[in-house]
Design an enzyme around this catalytic site. Structure first.
Site, PDB file in Angstrom:
ATOM      1  N   HIS A  72       0.843  -1.201   0.000  1.00 59.61           N
ATOM      2  CA  HIS A  72       0.000   0.000   0.000  1.00 59.61           C
ATOM      3  C   HIS A  72       0.875   1.247   0.000  1.00 59.61           C
ATOM      4  O   HIS A  72       1.674   1.447   0.911  1.00 59.61           O
ATOM      5  CB  HIS A  72      -0.910   0.017   1.240  1.00 59.61           C
ATOM      6  CG  HIS A  72      -2.079  -0.919   1.134  1.00 59.61           C
ATOM      7  ND1 HIS A  72      -3.142  -0.872   2.000  1.00 59.61           N
ATOM      8  CD2 HIS A  72      -2.339  -1.917   0.261  1.00 59.61           C
ATOM      9  CE1 HIS A  72      -4.023  -1.798   1.648  1.00 59.61           C
ATOM     10  NE2 HIS A  72      -3.574  -2.463   0.598  1.00 59.61           N
ATOM     11  N   TYR A 201      -9.024   4.973   8.150  1.00 60.77           N
ATOM     12  CA  TYR A 201      -9.182   5.270   9.577  1.00 60.77           C
ATOM     13  C   TYR A 201     -10.275   6.329   9.693  1.00 60.77           C
ATOM     14  O   TYR A 201     -10.125   7.436   9.194  1.00 60.77           O
ATOM     15  CB  TYR A 201      -7.878   5.841  10.143  1.00 60.77           C
ATOM     16  CG  TYR A 201      -6.734   4.866  10.215  1.00 60.77           C
ATOM     17  CD1 TYR A 201      -5.951   4.573   9.091  1.00 60.77           C
ATOM     18  CD2 TYR A 201      -6.417   4.223  11.413  1.00 60.77           C
ATOM     19  CE1 TYR A 201      -4.896   3.668   9.158  1.00 60.77           C
ATOM     20  CE2 TYR A 201      -5.349   3.328  11.491  1.00 60.77           C
ATOM     21  CZ  TYR A 201      -4.605   3.064  10.359  1.00 60.77           C
ATOM     22  OH  TYR A 201      -3.557   2.172  10.431  1.00 60.77           O
ATOM     23  N   PRO A 293      -3.052   0.114  18.955  1.00 58.56           N
ATOM     24  CA  PRO A 293      -2.792  -0.363  17.589  1.00 58.56           C
ATOM     25  C   PRO A 293      -3.108   0.657  16.493  1.00 58.56           C
ATOM     26  O   PRO A 293      -2.852   0.401  15.337  1.00 58.56           O
ATOM     27  CB  PRO A 293      -3.687  -1.596  17.474  1.00 58.56           C
ATOM     28  CG  PRO A 293      -4.692  -1.468  18.545  1.00 58.56           C
ATOM     29  CD  PRO A 293      -4.096  -0.658  19.621  1.00 58.56           C
ATOM     30  N   LYS A 297       2.007  -0.044  15.109  1.00 57.37           N
ATOM     31  CA  LYS A 297       3.420  -0.038  15.484  1.00 57.37           C
ATOM     32  C   LYS A 297       3.855  -1.237  16.316  1.00 57.37           C
ATOM     33  O   LYS A 297       5.048  -1.524  16.405  1.00 57.37           O
ATOM     34  CB  LYS A 297       3.726   1.244  16.295  1.00 57.37           C
ATOM     35  CG  LYS A 297       3.608   2.514  15.481  1.00 57.37           C
ATOM     36  CD  LYS A 297       4.649   2.577  14.383  1.00 57.37           C
ATOM     37  CE  LYS A 297       4.257   3.525  13.272  1.00 57.37           C
ATOM     38  NZ  LYS A 297       4.681   3.044  11.951  1.00 57.37           N
ATOM     39  N   TYR A 385       4.110   6.661   9.702  1.00 59.29           N
ATOM     40  CA  TYR A 385       3.308   5.469   9.416  1.00 59.29           C
ATOM     41  C   TYR A 385       4.137   4.397   8.700  1.00 59.29           C
ATOM     42  O   TYR A 385       4.041   3.214   9.020  1.00 59.29           O
ATOM     43  CB  TYR A 385       2.095   5.850   8.565  1.00 59.29           C
ATOM     44  CG  TYR A 385       1.011   4.785   8.507  1.00 59.29           C
ATOM     45  CD1 TYR A 385       0.906   3.930   7.412  1.00 59.29           C
ATOM     46  CD2 TYR A 385       0.108   4.627   9.553  1.00 59.29           C
ATOM     47  CE1 TYR A 385      -0.079   2.944   7.363  1.00 59.29           C
ATOM     48  CE2 TYR A 385      -0.878   3.654   9.505  1.00 59.29           C
ATOM     49  CZ  TYR A 385      -0.968   2.813   8.410  1.00 59.29           C
ATOM     50  OH  TYR A 385      -1.941   1.831   8.361  1.00 59.29           O
TER      51      TYR A 385
END
Ligand code: FAS
Ligand code: PHB
Length: 403
Positions: A72, A201, A293, A297, A385
């Site tokens: 991704h 998200y 979460p 990480k 990220y």
């Protein structure tokens, strides 16, 4: 019995460390409380940072990952009907993450350990550490054959957030830092195609939701839930309705409903125990720290800890240089705290806190609006990220340079 490194715990931290040591010609024995099936059956992480992918590739453990993992180059934030795509590749000069479940990572690690004949003791009970302050540490444990003693030079505490190793750092020197969040994540797995090609998200007035996946035919969804809620409170229909409400109508139009074949609730907390070393005991992964979460990480930090620990152990055993071991805790914690910050920030941005006021919600809306229009804000999110680089150990080239 004797070995060079006794590793307590066969999760991502313990198994990646065992493989890194094998590649360096250093002996280890992994001591695990559960069975292989149990460890492999735990549904947990889903996102691999590029440093984790590079480590598995360096160890020759990435065949299935390259074939089945989903690369991704972007991720998405949704709030009140708006969607912002974070173009990680553009913002970080080619960065990406790979979607590949922790269960698959563990299967690859265990299969390769079997191929290499690496010793892993499953079903070890009553594990205890001895003389970690001295020069002759050892680990004892009980199996069907009775109590076993494993002498070693170093103990790696990789036994997760409910393990015993962290408690061998004396109270007098141990500092702990914790934030317990007033909510949890209710997650499901369902054999249905994901709602969208990338992760989303979502922040809604009712709470957080995450649209994730494991493959083009298997979806992983989460919704924020109360810490006292139970799985029985959430039959599938209620879950799907609430998920679609929180994702918003545009994203919900892509949701394919189906029976959840896995459903679990995980608590969220930020936790760090310092230092990550005491005498001949070195802690790595959830044994030393936990993150919510949200930032994906947890498992990746476990891998970056053991990349640094393996480097230090190679210096110690192969080059008789103790400096890496002496610097391990400070070096690992420097990266851990950056990941703790990102995970805490991302959780604050996307979740509904019970005590939140109208002002707090406006702050979330304003931060989302800023992310929407600022390349600098999006770059900050993207570089965290995909995973920050490992700081090189004092006097060494960066680990990536050696990958
Ligand atoms: P682990 O907990 O994976 O492994 C520790 C091992 O030590 C276990 O196998 C345990 O059985 C063993 N052990 C414990 N005590 C022992 C003893 N006394 N003797 C011998 N062995 C012992 N991270 C994400 O990035 N994304 C997610 O979505 C996500 N979801 C999660 C959901 C849950 C319910 C949990 C608990 C964690 C989740 N995590 C997630 C974080 C998770 O992936 C961890 O960060 C990751 O498993 C850390 O790996 P380890 O440090 O190896 O610890
Ligand atoms: C998952 O797919 O399990 C997942 C993805 C991203 C996260 C957490 C979990 O931040």
């Amino acid at each position: 019995m004797r070995t060079q490194v006794a590793i307590v715990g066969a999760g991502p931290a313990g198994l990646v460390l065992a493989h890194l040591l094998r590649a360096a010609g250093i002996e280890s024995v992994v001591i695990e409380r559960r069975t292989r099936d149990y460890v492999e059956g735990r549904v947990r992480a889903g996102v691999l940072e590029q440093g984790t992918v590079a480590a598995l590739a360096r160890l020759g453990l990435d065949r299935r990952l390259r074939a089945e993992g989903l690369v991704h180059t972007g991720t998405n934030l949704a709030m009140d009907g708006g969607i912002v795509r974070i173009d990680m590749a553009d913002l970080t000069g080619g960065g990406a993450v790979t979607i590949y479940g922790q269960q698959e990572v563990m299967r690859d690690l265990f299969d390769a350990a079997e191929t290499h004949g690496m010793p892993i003791v499953f079903g070890a009970e009553d594990v205890r550490l001895h003389d970690i302050d001295g020069a002759s540490p050892s680990v004892s444990y009980r199996t069907a054959a009775g109590v076993q003693h494993l002498a070693c030079d170093v103990v790696a505490g990789c036994d997760g957030s409910h393990g015993i190793c962290r408690h061998f750092v004396p109270e007098a020197v141990r500092k702990t830092f914790e934030r317990v969040y007033p909510f949890g994540w209710l997650g499901i797995l369902a054999e249905v195609p994901p709602a969208a090609p990338e992760l989303i998200y979502a922040s809604h007035a009712n709470g957080f939701a995450l649209s994730s996946m494991r493959s083009p035919t298997r979806s992983r969804y989460y919704i924020q839930c109360g810490i006292d809620e139970r799985i029985e409170d959430w039959p599938d229909d209620r879950f799907w309705d609430e998920l679609c409400l929180r994702l918003g109508p545009e994203i919900a139009a892509g949701v394919v409903r189906g029976p959840a074949f896995e459903k679990s609730i995980a608590p969220l907390r930020s936790f760090v125990g310092e230092p990550m070393r005491h005498g001949r005991l070195f802690l790595a992964g959830d044994a030393a720290h936990s993150v919510p979460p949200t930032g994906a990480k947890g498992m990746n930090l476990a891998v970056s800890d053991v990349l640094m620990l393996a480097e230090a152990l190679e210096d110690f055993f192969v080059r008789n240089d103790q400096s890496g071991l002496d610097g391990y805790s400070a070096r690992a914690l420097a990266r851990v705290w950056k990941a703790e910050r990102f995970s805490w920030w991302f959780t604050g941005l996307t979740h509904r806190f019970p005590e939140a006021t109208g002002f707090d919600r406006r702050m979330q809306v304003a931060e989302f609006a800023y992310l929407r229009t600022s390349r600098a804000a999006q770059t900050a999110l993207a570089e965290n990220y995909i995973g920050l680089p490992l700081d090189p150990a004092a006097g060494r080239p960066s680990t990536e340079a050696r990958a």
